[in-house]
Design a protein around this motif. Structure first.
Motif, PDB file in Angstrom:
ATOM      1  N   ASN A 211      97.561 -35.320 -13.660  1.00  0.00           N
ATOM      2  CA  ASN A 211      97.147 -34.557 -12.480  1.00  0.00           C
ATOM      3  C   ASN A 211      98.186 -33.542 -11.998  1.00  0.00           C
ATOM      4  O   ASN A 211      98.318 -33.281 -10.791  1.00  0.00           O
ATOM      5  CB  ASN A 211      96.772 -35.499 -11.334  1.00  0.00           C
ATOM      6  CG  ASN A 211      95.516 -36.291 -11.649  1.00  0.00           C
ATOM      7  OD1 ASN A 211      94.557 -35.744 -12.183  1.00  0.00           O
ATOM      8  ND2 ASN A 211      95.534 -37.571 -11.353  1.00  0.00           N
ATOM      9  N   LYS A 212      98.903 -32.957 -12.928  1.00  0.00           N
ATOM     10  CA  LYS A 212      99.808 -31.853 -12.600  1.00  0.00           C
ATOM     11  C   LYS A 212     100.044 -31.009 -13.845  1.00  0.00           C
ATOM     12  O   LYS A 212      99.791 -31.461 -14.975  1.00  0.00           O
ATOM     13  CB  LYS A 212     101.136 -32.374 -12.049  1.00  0.00           C
ATOM     14  CG  LYS A 212     101.935 -33.209 -13.021  1.00  0.00           C
ATOM     15  CD  LYS A 212     103.225 -33.713 -12.364  1.00  0.00           C
ATOM     16  CE  LYS A 212     104.029 -34.568 -13.338  1.00  0.00           C
ATOM     17  NZ  LYS A 212     105.280 -35.082 -12.708  1.00  0.00           N
ATOM     18  N   ASN A 416      98.751 -27.131  -9.102  1.00  0.00           N
ATOM     19  CA  ASN A 416      99.225 -28.433  -8.605  1.00  0.00           C
ATOM     20  C   ASN A 416      98.679 -28.737  -7.213  1.00  0.00           C
ATOM     21  O   ASN A 416      98.311 -29.883  -6.907  1.00  0.00           O
ATOM     22  CB  ASN A 416     100.743 -28.477  -8.609  1.00  0.00           C
ATOM     23  CG  ASN A 416     101.319 -28.680 -10.003  1.00  0.00           C
ATOM     24  OD1 ASN A 416     100.627 -29.155 -10.907  1.00  0.00           O
ATOM     25  ND2 ASN A 416     102.584 -28.339 -10.185  1.00  0.00           N
ATOM     26  N   GLU A 417      98.620 -27.723  -6.359  1.00  0.00           N
ATOM     27  CA  GLU A 417      98.061 -27.921  -5.013  1.00  0.00           C
ATOM     28  C   GLU A 417      96.590 -28.304  -5.087  1.00  0.00           C
ATOM     29  O   GLU A 417      96.134 -29.208  -4.370  1.00  0.00           O
ATOM     30  CB  GLU A 417      98.246 -26.646  -4.180  1.00  0.00           C
ATOM     31  CG  GLU A 417      99.694 -26.368  -3.781  1.00  0.00           C
ATOM     32  CD  GLU A 417      99.871 -24.988  -3.167  1.00  0.00           C
ATOM     33  OE1 GLU A 417      98.844 -24.312  -2.914  1.00  0.00           O
ATOM     34  OE2 GLU A 417     101.012 -24.578  -2.944  1.00  0.00           O
ATOM     35  N   PHE A 418      95.852 -27.627  -5.942  1.00  0.00           N
ATOM     36  CA  PHE A 418      94.423 -27.924  -6.097  1.00  0.00           C
ATOM     37  C   PHE A 418      94.218 -29.347  -6.597  1.00  0.00           C
ATOM     38  O   PHE A 418      93.377 -30.089  -6.078  1.00  0.00           O
ATOM     39  CB  PHE A 418      93.778 -26.921  -7.063  1.00  0.00           C
ATOM     40  CG  PHE A 418      92.350 -27.250  -7.400  1.00  0.00           C
ATOM     41  CD1 PHE A 418      91.321 -26.880  -6.536  1.00  0.00           C
ATOM     42  CD2 PHE A 418      92.031 -27.947  -8.556  1.00  0.00           C
ATOM     43  CE1 PHE A 418      90.002 -27.192  -6.832  1.00  0.00           C
ATOM     44  CE2 PHE A 418      90.724 -28.272  -8.844  1.00  0.00           C
ATOM     45  CZ  PHE A 418      89.708 -27.891  -7.992  1.00  0.00           C
ATOM     46  N   LEU A 419      95.000 -29.737  -7.617  1.00  0.00           N
ATOM     47  CA  LEU A 419      94.869 -31.083  -8.169  1.00  0.00           C
ATOM     48  C   LEU A 419      95.220 -32.148  -7.146  1.00  0.00           C
ATOM     49  O   LEU A 419      94.562 -33.202  -7.083  1.00  0.00           O
ATOM     50  CB  LEU A 419      95.763 -31.215  -9.412  1.00  0.00           C
ATOM     51  CG  LEU A 419      95.356 -30.377 -10.615  1.00  0.00           C
ATOM     52  CD1 LEU A 419      96.444 -30.421 -11.680  1.00  0.00           C
ATOM     53  CD2 LEU A 419      94.040 -30.852 -11.191  1.00  0.00           C
ATOM     54  N   ALA A 420      96.236 -31.894  -6.345  1.00  0.00           N
ATOM     55  CA  ALA A 420      96.638 -32.854  -5.314  1.00  0.00           C
ATOM     56  C   ALA A 420      95.536 -33.045  -4.285  1.00  0.00           C
ATOM     57  O   ALA A 420      95.312 -34.153  -3.766  1.00  0.00           O
ATOM     58  CB  ALA A 420      97.909 -32.379  -4.629  1.00  0.00           C
ATOM     59  N   GLU A 421      94.809 -31.978  -3.975  1.00  0.00           N
ATOM     60  CA  GLU A 421      93.739 -32.039  -2.969  1.00  0.00           C
ATOM     61  C   GLU A 421      92.479 -32.692  -3.512  1.00  0.00           C
ATOM     62  O   GLU A 421      91.665 -33.216  -2.744  1.00  0.00           O
ATOM     63  CB  GLU A 421      93.394 -30.632  -2.493  1.00  0.00           C
ATOM     64  CG  GLU A 421      94.488 -29.956  -1.694  1.00  0.00           C
ATOM     65  CD  GLU A 421      94.160 -28.501  -1.383  1.00  0.00           C
ATOM     66  OE1 GLU A 421      92.998 -28.093  -1.636  1.00  0.00           O
ATOM     67  OE2 GLU A 421      95.037 -27.774  -0.902  1.00  0.00           O
ATOM     68  N   ASN A 422      92.298 -32.680  -4.829  1.00  0.00           N
ATOM     69  CA  ASN A 422      91.022 -33.118  -5.409  1.00  0.00           C
ATOM     70  C   ASN A 422      91.129 -34.374  -6.257  1.00  0.00           C
ATOM     71  O   ASN A 422      90.218 -34.676  -7.038  1.00  0.00           O
ATOM     72  CB  ASN A 422      90.425 -31.977  -6.224  1.00  0.00           C
ATOM     73  CG  ASN A 422      89.927 -30.842  -5.346  1.00  0.00           C
ATOM     74  OD1 ASN A 422      88.800 -30.856  -4.877  1.00  0.00           O
ATOM     75  ND2 ASN A 422      90.774 -29.846  -5.122  1.00  0.00           N
ATOM     76  N   ASN A 423      92.214 -35.101  -6.138  1.00  0.00           N
ATOM     77  CA  ASN A 423      92.357 -36.353  -6.883  1.00  0.00           C
ATOM     78  C   ASN A 423      92.671 -37.502  -5.934  1.00  0.00           C
ATOM     79  O   ASN A 423      93.103 -37.302  -4.829  1.00  0.00           O
ATOM     80  CB  ASN A 423      93.453 -36.221  -7.936  1.00  0.00           C
ATOM     81  CG  ASN A 423      92.906 -35.615  -9.225  1.00  0.00           C
ATOM     82  OD1 ASN A 423      92.111 -36.220  -9.919  1.00  0.00           O
ATOM     83  ND2 ASN A 423      93.311 -34.408  -9.527  1.00  0.00           N
TER      84      ASN A 423
END
Length: 423
Positions: A211-212, A416-423
């Motif tokens: 997830n990054k 990385n910001e998108f993945l952090a928000e959607n996982n």
């Protein structure tokens, strides 16, 4: 192994793996899929054949067009009314089964499905969550390098086999054919994919791991610089140059149609579209994947669609038998043809080849994809929001609003910001 031996082994394995049903009993299954009229007709015919071969199992079909289909499936899954067997989009695994428990674990019926015999582990891995095989890949699709052979021949050049050759060819093409000719072209999204192509070939890692973003800032900077240099060396037009014809898809761009943009990186499944867009007398070919950056396979690919079984179905073995029949039975394979694209099942490919149902540029492109497929993509990579933001980042570079270094940092940070928000 020849086709006859493959089919004999498939038949024997199916008979040995087939579930035992008490005499006089009937098992009722439901199966759903979306598609057009041709797919509906072929699938119904294959199901009819299945019921003739296995009279103890009855299949109730549920099908329709794509519009609204995902919403319908969502309602069914939430309400526990989904069919036993479902045709699903690959990214639905992430949508409905992030912990791996949203669908039935097909490892439990691996003997029925003949997983070891018919599918590569790399392909199956794209459908595994927490060690559980959530779906069986029906087909795989990916990006290939299409080259306008006619344009290269006019310049006295062979089809390039590397980026180095492409860069050298670009200069010759301009000198012999004109300054408005380019060896290659792609849009902002394609530019991102070229960067990822280089990165995966160098490192052996896909874009997103755990997830990054899997790459260092230095690695991404060099990938962005690679694309930027292709533009500066006039291998491909800048985004500003190609926008002069309007913001239209490349296959509708005069530069492509007239053969002035002599290559692109596009889906294997759209081969005919790209060929048909060219003016008469031009030949499109699939070029070898460039290997300038390392020994790792890095062709962009993903599972096109898959078959899944309802997580709490009462008849997992019978459901698996239906899936195996549709993907491995010779007669069913001939009926279904390429209604769901070129199959990923090796037995199916052998049958269709033998029956002359796999021909043309699209099949050649799909074969190349399978041979050089990278490790696949993260399910969220094609999310509309992330896709839009990555395109905007590349456009900022193309219109000289950001530097190579700033572009690389933006790619990493935004992803990385998108993945952090959607996982």
């Amino acid at each position: 192994m020849n086709l006859k031996k493959i089919l004999l082994m498939s038949s024997l394995c199916l008979s040995m793996a087939y579930p035992t049903i008490a005499e006089g009993k009937t098992v009722n299954l439901k199966m759903s899929w979306w598609g057009g009229d041709a797919r509906h007709k072929q699938t119904l015919e294959a199901i009819k054949l299945f019921e003739e071969k296995y009279p103890e199992i009855k299949v109730k079909p549920e099908y329709g067009g794509w519009q609204g289909w995902q919403e319908k499936v969502t309602t069914q899954i939430v309400g526990n009314t989904s069919p036993d067997v479902m045709q699903i989009n690959w990214n639905w695994i992430d949508l409905f089964s992030r912990d791996g428990d949203g669908f039935y674990d097909l490892n439990k019926v691996k003997d029925i499905l003949e997983l070891d015999k018919n599918y590569s582990q790399e392909l199956l891995d794209q459908c595994i969550v927490n060690g559980k095989l959530n779906a069986l890949p029906v087909g795989v699709t990916g990006k290939v390098f299409y080259i306008n052979k006619t344009t290269y021949e006019k310049a006295g050049l062979p089809v390039p086999t590397s980026f180095d050759e492409m860069i050298k060819s670009a200069k010759v093409i301009r000198e012999k054919l004109g300054d408005d000719y380019y060896a290659f072209d792609t849009d902002a999204y394609g530019a991102i994919l070229l960067m990822l192509y280089k990165l995966e070939q160098e490192t052996g890692k896909p874009f997103i791991v755990d997830n990054k973003v899997a790459y260092t800032e230095t690695e991404v900077i060099e990938a962005v610089r690679f694309y930027d240099n292709l533009v500066k060396e006039k291998v491909m037009p800048s985004l500003k140059v190609r926008a002069a014809a309007g913001f239209i898809p490349l296959d509708q761009h005069p530069g492509w149609i007239q053969g002035r943009y002599a290559g692109t990186y596009e889906w294997d499944s759209s081969a005919q579209k790209w060929q048909d867009a060219l003016e008469a007398g031009q030949e499109l070919v699939v070029a070898p994947y460039p290997q300038d950056f390392g020994t790792n396979k890095s062709g962009f690919n993903k599972v096109s669609m898959a078959y899944a079984i309802k997580k709490n179905t009462k008849h997992p073995e019978e459901a698996a038998t239906l899936i195996h029949f549709l993907t491995s039975d010779p007669e069913a394979i001939k009926i279904l043809g390429t209604s769901r694209g070129v199959p990923s099942n090796e037995t199916a490919v052998a049958v269709l080849k033998e029956n002359n149902q796999l021909t043309g540029l699209g099949f050649e492109a799909n074969t190349v994809v399978k041979e050089f497929a990278g490790k696949g993509i993260h399910p969220l990579f094609e999310h509309k929001r992330l896709n839009t933001e990555l395109r905007t980042i590349v456009e900022n570079l193309g219109y000289e609003q950001k530097t190579v270094e700033e572009t690389a940092r933006d790619i990493i940070n935004i992803t990385n910001e998108f993945l952090a928000e959607n996982n």
